[in-house]
Design a protein around this motif. Structure first.
Motif, PDB file in Angstrom:
ATOM      1  N   PRO A 111      -0.181  15.742  30.734  1.00 42.45           N
ATOM      2  CA  PRO A 111       0.448  16.045  32.027  1.00 42.45           C
ATOM      3  C   PRO A 111       1.162  14.827  32.626  1.00 42.45           C
ATOM      4  N   GLU A 112       0.732  13.606  32.223  1.00 41.57           N
ATOM      5  CA  GLU A 112       1.354  12.384  32.763  1.00 41.57           C
ATOM      6  C   GLU A 112       2.844  12.300  32.430  1.00 41.57           C
ATOM      7  N   LEU A 113       3.271  13.045  31.423  1.00 34.16           N
ATOM      8  CA  LEU A 113       4.697  13.045  31.073  1.00 34.16           C
ATOM      9  C   LEU A 113       5.519  13.514  32.273  1.00 34.16           C
ATOM     10  N   ALA A 114       4.903  14.343  33.105  1.00 33.71           N
ATOM     11  CA  ALA A 114       5.596  14.882  34.274  1.00 33.71           C
ATOM     12  C   ALA A 114       5.842  13.833  35.349  1.00 33.71           C
ATOM     13  N   ASN A 115       5.233  12.646  35.202  1.00 34.36           N
ATOM     14  CA  ASN A 115       5.411  11.608  36.215  1.00 34.36           C
ATOM     15  C   ASN A 115       6.660  10.770  35.996  1.00 34.36           C
ATOM     16  N   LEU A 116       7.438  11.078  34.985  1.00 33.80           N
ATOM     17  CA  LEU A 116       8.677  10.336  34.749  1.00 33.80           C
ATOM     18  C   LEU A 116       9.730  10.868  35.703  1.00 33.80           C
ATOM     19  N   PRO A 117      10.106  10.083  36.730  1.00 26.37           N
ATOM     20  CA  PRO A 117      10.925  10.623  37.812  1.00 26.37           C
ATOM     21  C   PRO A 117      12.360  10.971  37.446  1.00 26.37           C
ATOM     22  N   SER A 118      12.895  10.353  36.363  1.00 25.97           N
ATOM     23  CA  SER A 118      14.314  10.602  36.064  1.00 25.97           C
ATOM     24  C   SER A 118      14.544  11.376  34.783  1.00 25.97           C
ATOM     25  N   LEU A 119      13.489  11.903  34.180  1.00 25.41           N
ATOM     26  CA  LEU A 119      13.643  12.546  32.878  1.00 25.41           C
ATOM     27  C   LEU A 119      14.543  13.772  32.975  1.00 25.41           C
ATOM     28  N   SER A 120      15.648  13.784  32.228  1.00 27.76           N
ATOM     29  CA  SER A 120      16.517  14.959  32.280  1.00 27.76           C
ATOM     30  C   SER A 120      16.679  15.657  30.945  1.00 27.76           C
ATOM     31  N   TYR A 121      16.380  14.967  29.856  1.00 26.24           N
ATOM     32  CA  TYR A 121      16.563  15.570  28.539  1.00 26.24           C
ATOM     33  C   TYR A 121      15.305  15.315  27.721  1.00 26.24           C
ATOM     34  N   LEU A 122      14.557  16.357  27.417  1.00 28.18           N
ATOM     35  CA  LEU A 122      13.280  16.217  26.717  1.00 28.18           C
ATOM     36  C   LEU A 122      13.298  17.077  25.450  1.00 28.18           C
ATOM     37  N   VAL A 123      13.138  16.437  24.312  1.00 27.74           N
ATOM     38  CA  VAL A 123      13.161  17.170  23.043  1.00 27.74           C
ATOM     39  C   VAL A 123      11.794  17.099  22.390  1.00 27.74           C
ATOM     40  N   LEU A 124      11.171  18.266  22.195  1.00 27.04           N
ATOM     41  CA  LEU A 124       9.850  18.333  21.573  1.00 27.04           C
ATOM     42  C   LEU A 124       9.855  19.330  20.414  1.00 27.04           C
ATOM     43  N   CYS A 125      11.037  19.632  19.882  1.00 28.01           N
ATOM     44  CA  CYS A 125      11.143  20.653  18.833  1.00 28.01           C
ATOM     45  C   CYS A 125      10.463  20.191  17.554  1.00 28.01           C
ATOM     46  N   ASP A 126      10.190  21.144  16.672  1.00 27.48           N
ATOM     47  CA  ASP A 126       9.608  20.827  15.364  1.00 27.48           C
ATOM     48  C   ASP A 126       8.349  19.975  15.472  1.00 27.48           C
ATOM     49  N   ASN A 127       7.404  20.440  16.267  1.00 24.31           N
ATOM     50  CA  ASN A 127       6.087  19.807  16.356  1.00 24.31           C
ATOM     51  C   ASN A 127       5.028  20.896  16.208  1.00 24.31           C
ATOM     52  N   LYS A 128       3.807  20.598  16.646  1.00 24.78           N
ATOM     53  CA  LYS A 128       2.726  21.583  16.512  1.00 24.78           C
ATOM     54  C   LYS A 128       2.131  21.881  17.872  1.00 24.78           C
ATOM     55  N   ILE A 129       2.997  21.975  18.892  1.00 23.37           N
ATOM     56  CA  ILE A 129       2.516  22.117  20.257  1.00 23.37           C
ATOM     57  C   ILE A 129       2.060  23.541  20.534  1.00 23.37           C
ATOM     58  N   GLN A 130       0.843  23.676  21.090  1.00 24.58           N
ATOM     59  CA  GLN A 130       0.279  25.003  21.344  1.00 24.58           C
ATOM     60  C   GLN A 130       0.413  25.446  22.789  1.00 24.58           C
ATOM     61  N   SER A 131       0.535  24.478  23.704  1.00 18.96           N
ATOM     62  CA  SER A 131       0.698  24.897  25.093  1.00 18.96           C
ATOM     63  C   SER A 131       1.413  23.813  25.885  1.00 18.96           C
ATOM     64  N   ILE A 132       2.025  24.243  26.964  1.00 18.71           N
ATOM     65  CA  ILE A 132       2.764  23.342  27.849  1.00 18.71           C
ATOM     66  C   ILE A 132       1.945  23.188  29.134  1.00 18.71           C
ATOM     67  N   PRO A 133       1.639  21.939  29.541  1.00 17.18           N
ATOM     68  CA  PRO A 133       0.868  21.803  30.779  1.00 17.18           C
ATOM     69  C   PRO A 133       1.721  22.224  31.977  1.00 17.18           C
ATOM     70  N   PRO A 134       1.139  22.983  32.918  1.00 19.35           N
ATOM     71  CA  PRO A 134       1.936  23.448  34.062  1.00 19.35           C
ATOM     72  C   PRO A 134       2.538  22.298  34.866  1.00 19.35           C
ATOM     73  N   GLN A 135       1.925  21.109  34.785  1.00 17.26           N
ATOM     74  CA  GLN A 135       2.440  19.963  35.533  1.00 17.26           C
ATOM     75  C   GLN A 135       3.878  19.622  35.141  1.00 17.26           C
ATOM     76  N   LEU A 136       4.319  20.061  33.966  1.00 18.22           N
ATOM     77  CA  LEU A 136       5.696  19.753  33.557  1.00 18.22           C
ATOM     78  C   LEU A 136       6.698  20.323  34.553  1.00 18.22           C
ATOM     79  N   ALA A 137       6.267  21.286  35.334  1.00 16.35           N
ATOM     80  CA  ALA A 137       7.150  21.861  36.353  1.00 16.35           C
ATOM     81  C   ALA A 137       7.509  20.842  37.414  1.00 16.35           C
ATOM     82  N   GLN A 138       6.799  19.689  37.442  1.00 17.93           N
ATOM     83  CA  GLN A 138       7.123  18.658  38.419  1.00 17.93           C
ATOM     84  C   GLN A 138       8.306  17.797  37.982  1.00 17.93           C
ATOM     85  N   LEU A 139       8.805  18.028  36.780  1.00 17.52           N
ATOM     86  CA  LEU A 139       9.959  17.256  36.303  1.00 17.52           C
ATOM     87  C   LEU A 139      11.228  17.824  36.921  1.00 17.52           C
TER      88      LEU A 139
END
Lengths: 137, 306
Positions: free
Chosen positions: B118-146
């Motif tokens: 969830p700490e990824l959501a604390n990056l105040p200027s993040l505009s382009y996030l690429v997480l494709c081709d991984n093994k991610i099972q869920s997205i933390p709701p905190q990402l909505a703070q980006l």
């Protein structure tokens, strides 16, 4: 933030010649080619082309993959609606890719397909730039 | 050596480590070291964050190497705007990624990442996030703070649903979700644990606005009452604490794609605020009361699902 379509020449209305620039991980949706001939040549990097069968008229299931291949630099590919549908993607996470596309006759809309259901949706295609000038939409 | 150097590309040179000589380059803003043999201990020079290089670096590309973890040395790069670790061997993302306060572009595609901190959501200027081709099972709701996020690439992962909060990403224009085992049919979590007496009491206090002061209750109960979450159902003014119903509802995007979103509701009787939109596209709708989903749908012009 996604691949760009850059028009180079519109051949007096007879064809569209464009350059597509694909960043790492960029891919297209599954699409058709509105009854036109489509040639593609890889100018830089590699692009994966996955061919799909047209979904059944009453179909409501996962679309059928026909084949896939990775096109290398300088390789050419051709497709039209009688051959099928395809998705093109840059699967590299380190290199960008550039391709040259020739469409004849030119078209500005096509159908995109949901791989999971076969449902199609008509979309208008836009250019990122035309003849070197950024297209503002 | 080269004090005026601004861009250095040592990609494809077989390097196993980037030497300390780089630390003294005060003008270097772009360092490209793709497709090398970096990844072992000492791949990056020690003291990177404090060196002149650490202050000048804006773009760092380490894609196509052998990193099994995000090298701690680079977490001190407070001025870094663009970081690529695509095509490495990462199994996770460290919470300290939030130290990269200036980060706008983060490419982590093509690794073995299983979850997102969830700490990824604390990056105040993040505009382009690429997480494709991984093994991610869920997205933390905190990402909505980006709030600054414009493009999110999640294709080819192991997602079955998304958190409802994803609709709150006001500036999100592109979202890629293909190649995930997204559930296609309505799923209801059948194991609803009835609320405890403490929870029922807490709910009543909150919904009836029973007044209380910190001196009236033990400290732990005052803290407990402050943790009430509002039920997202707009017709229900209820709150819940620990006991909630997980429910998956589908949201139509532009009449095209149905994306499964996970809701937390206060009871099985509550209904979700995001009702499945009608099949036809409602982009010309003149109605005043907009379903929150169709507002988000019009914003997200490039949802790449199919």
């Amino acid at each position: 933030f996604r691949y760009t379509r850059n028009l180079v020449d519109n051949g007096n209305g007879k064809f569209n010649l464009m350059i597509l620039c694909w960043g790492e991980g960029h891919g297209s949706s599954i699409h058709d080619h509105t009854d036109s001939h489509c040639f593609m040549k890889i100018l830089q990097g590699n692009l994966k082309e996955t061919l799909f069968e047209w979904p059944e008229k009453k179909g409501n299931g996962e679309m059928t993959k026909k084949s896939e291949r990775v096109l290398r630099e300088n390789q050419c590919a051709y497709i039209n609606d009688s051959i099928g549908l395809h998705r093109v993607e840059n699967i590299s996470h380190t290199e960008s890719a550039v391709s040259l596309h020739l469409y004849s006759p030119p078209f500005d809309s096509c159908n995109t397909f949901d791989q999971r259901t076969g449902h199609k949706h008509k979309v208008k295609m836009t250019f990122y730039s035309q003849f070197g000038e950024r297209t503002v939409c | 050596w080269f004090p005026a150097l601004e861009v250095l590309d040592v990609s494809g040179t077989g390097l196993a480590e980037l030497g300390a000589e780089l630390l003294a380059l005060p003008r270097l803003h772009t360092l490209l070291a793709k497709n090398n043999r970096l990844g072992g201990p000492g791949s990056l020079p020690k003291g990177l964050g404090q060196a002149p290089l650490g202050r000048s670096l804006r773009v760092l590309n380490l894609s196509g190497n052998r990193f099994a973890e995000v090298p701690p040395a680079l977490l001190g790069l407070r001025g870094l705007q663009s970081l690529s670790l695509g095509g490495n061997r990462l199994h996770g993302i460290p919470p300290d990624i939030q130290e990269l306060r200036s980060l706008e572009f983060l490419y982590l595609g093509g690794n073995f990442i299983t979850s997102i901190p969830p700490e990824l959501a604390n990056l105040p200027s993040l505009s382009y996030l690429v997480l494709c081709d991984n093994k991610i099972q869920s997205i933390p709701p905190q990402l909505a703070q980006l709030h600054s996020l414009r493009s999110l690439s999640l294709h080819n992962n192991l997602l079955t649903y998304l958190p409802r909060e994803i609709l709150n990403l006001v500036h999100l224009e592109e979202l890629s979700l293909r190649g995930n085992p997204l559930v296609v049919r309505f799923v209801r979590d059948l194991t609803y644990n009835p609320p405890s007496l403490q929870e029922l009491a807490g709910r009543t206090i909150k919904t009836r606005n029973v007044p209380y002061a910190p001196s009236d209750l033990p400290e732990n109960l005052v803290r407990y009452l402050s943790l009430a979450s509002n039920c997202p159902n707009p017709k229900c003014g209820g709150v819940y604490f620990d006991s909630c119903v997980r429910q998956i509802k589908f949201v139509d995007f532009c009449g095209k794609y149905r994306i499964p979103l996970m809701h937390y509701l206060c009871s099985p009787e509550c209904s979700s605020p995001c009702s499945s939109a009608s099949q036809s596209s409602t982009s010309q709708s003149e109605s005043d009361s907009e379903d929150e989903a169709s507002v988000a749908a019009r914003r997200m012009q490039k949802v790449l699902l199919g």
